[in-house]
Design an enzyme around this catalytic site. Sequence first.
Site, short mmCIF file in Angstrom:
data_model
loop_
_atom_site.label_atom_id
_atom_site.label_comp_id
_atom_site.label_asym_id
_atom_site.label_seq_id
_atom_site.Cartn_x
_atom_site.Cartn_y
_atom_site.Cartn_z
N THR A 20 17.65 -17.36 5.15
CA THR A 20 18.63 -18.28 4.52
C THR A 20 19.86 -17.74 4.17
O THR A 20 20.99 -18.24 4.38
CB THR A 20 17.92 -18.61 3.22
OG1 THR A 20 16.67 -19.22 3.42
CG2 THR A 20 18.62 -19.73 2.19
N GLN A 60 12.75 -19.05 14.16
CA GLN A 60 11.81 -19.38 14.77
C GLN A 60 11.31 -18.80 16.24
O GLN A 60 10.37 -18.84 16.74
CB GLN A 60 11.35 -20.99 14.72
CG GLN A 60 11.23 -21.51 13.40
CD GLN A 60 10.02 -21.30 12.72
OE1 GLN A 60 8.88 -20.88 13.46
NE2 GLN A 60 10.00 -21.51 11.36
N HIS A 90 9.86 -11.91 8.30
CA HIS A 90 8.67 -12.63 8.02
C HIS A 90 8.23 -13.71 9.01
O HIS A 90 6.91 -14.09 8.87
CB HIS A 90 8.54 -13.03 6.38
CG HIS A 90 9.08 -14.35 6.20
ND1 HIS A 90 8.58 -15.53 6.57
CD2 HIS A 90 10.47 -14.81 5.86
CE1 HIS A 90 9.28 -16.80 6.27
NE2 HIS A 90 10.48 -16.08 5.76
N THR A 141 22.64 -2.10 -1.42
CA THR A 141 21.67 -1.27 -0.98
C THR A 141 20.62 -1.59 0.16
O THR A 141 19.96 -2.82 -0.19
CB THR A 141 20.75 -0.58 -1.94
OG1 THR A 141 21.64 0.14 -2.92
CG2 THR A 141 20.07 0.84 -1.39
N CYS A 149 6.27 -32.46 -0.62
CA CYS A 149 5.82 -33.10 -1.76
C CYS A 149 6.78 -32.88 -2.89
O CYS A 149 6.91 -31.74 -3.37
CB CYS A 149 4.54 -32.89 -2.19
SG CYS A 149 3.83 -33.94 -3.17
#
Length: 399
Positions: free
Chosen positions: A77, A184, A206, A245, A332
């Site tokens: 992001t 991705q 991640h 940092t 949702c």
Amino acid sequence: MAVKFPIFMDAQSTTPVDPRVLAAMLPYFTERFGHPASRTHPYGWDAERAVERAREQIARLIGARDPREIVFTSGGTESINLALKGVADAYRDRGDHIVTTVIEQRAGLDVARRLERQGLRVTYVPVGPDGLVDPAAIRAALTDRTILLSVMFANNEIGTIQAIAALGRLAKDRGILFHTDATQAVGKIPVDVEAMGVDLLSATAHLVYGPKGVGTLYVRGKDPRVRLQPLIDGGGHERGLRAGTIPVPLAVGFGLAAELCGQAMAEEGLRLARLRNRLQELILSAVEDAQLNGHPEHRLPHGLNLSFAHVEGESVLLGLNREAALASGSACTSATLEPSYVVAALGASAERAHSSVRFSLHRFTTEEEVEHVGRRTVEVVRRLREMSPLCEPARKPPG
Ligand SMILES: Cc1ncc(COP(=O)(O)O)c(C=O)c1O
């Protein structure tokens, strides 16, 4: 091996940390805790070496010429924010137009909208029914005022892989910078910023079996040298592009995760594609009126996105939730269930956009897990259809 429940098949949202990555990170939380900018003692030198090694490992995975082109951020992001806002600010004298696509991840779309509110013009190029953007449509959208083309490498919902090298050539011919959100794709399929003509690339740890909270923006240093206005001012870290940092343990984890992905990619991709194809076959051979979302070939090897007519994606997830962790394209939000804007962008009906389910496999997915999820998905969809009033006309024989 016994199957452990719930089976994690949501690896396009995040991936489990590889135990080797965790082991490499741990000493940097304890005895090797130095600050990489501390130049006056061995603690700092040790941390700096570790960070520079990680930079090299990530650079190698994406084909960057120089590790200094790797800027550490907090994740995908932030990288996308830095790329789009940083270029918009730094190149204001050159133009005020950005070209992107309608299926970018939320970060890309939200940044583009903010830039529009600040006076930039943004063209959102549509995609075809298979999720591919047509390079000719991109070319037609470029103007003399365009400063940046931003197209995601592989989509997070449907896995469709874009013709990145063709888009890179197009941007280069027109002297326009090219950013790709490769969050991705990196570590899963070959990515080469040099061969593909990429000037800016966003990625995150991640999604490559590394830790959460660290990512990178690749910033081309030569041919052309990309200028960026930083988002964060401070101590001049990361060549002045991202103050703060560096989280050394996370950077170390990202570096090793990148190296391991580079080593495993070819074999892992084949194994996961085989398992994914098995899952697809298990479901599609037993469920009528199910449809693949995305391109059947140009897609990530580990992802499968299906829409089941007459049932909502969320209901499938609920029906399976004790056994499998999956995602639907729908988000949702409070009382409203929004259909997937990505599936809707394929020209699909609202019903199909509501009924998508994303299965994504990962390094530790087993054959038994695939068999179980496939079988249970079929059962759950059948049961939901039996209960569904939407299904009545479909089940009744004609006349
Ligand atoms: C395509 C895409 N872009 C960007 C992001 C955001 O990355 P991060 O979670 O590191 O901020 C994601 C996260 O899953 C993603 O799938």
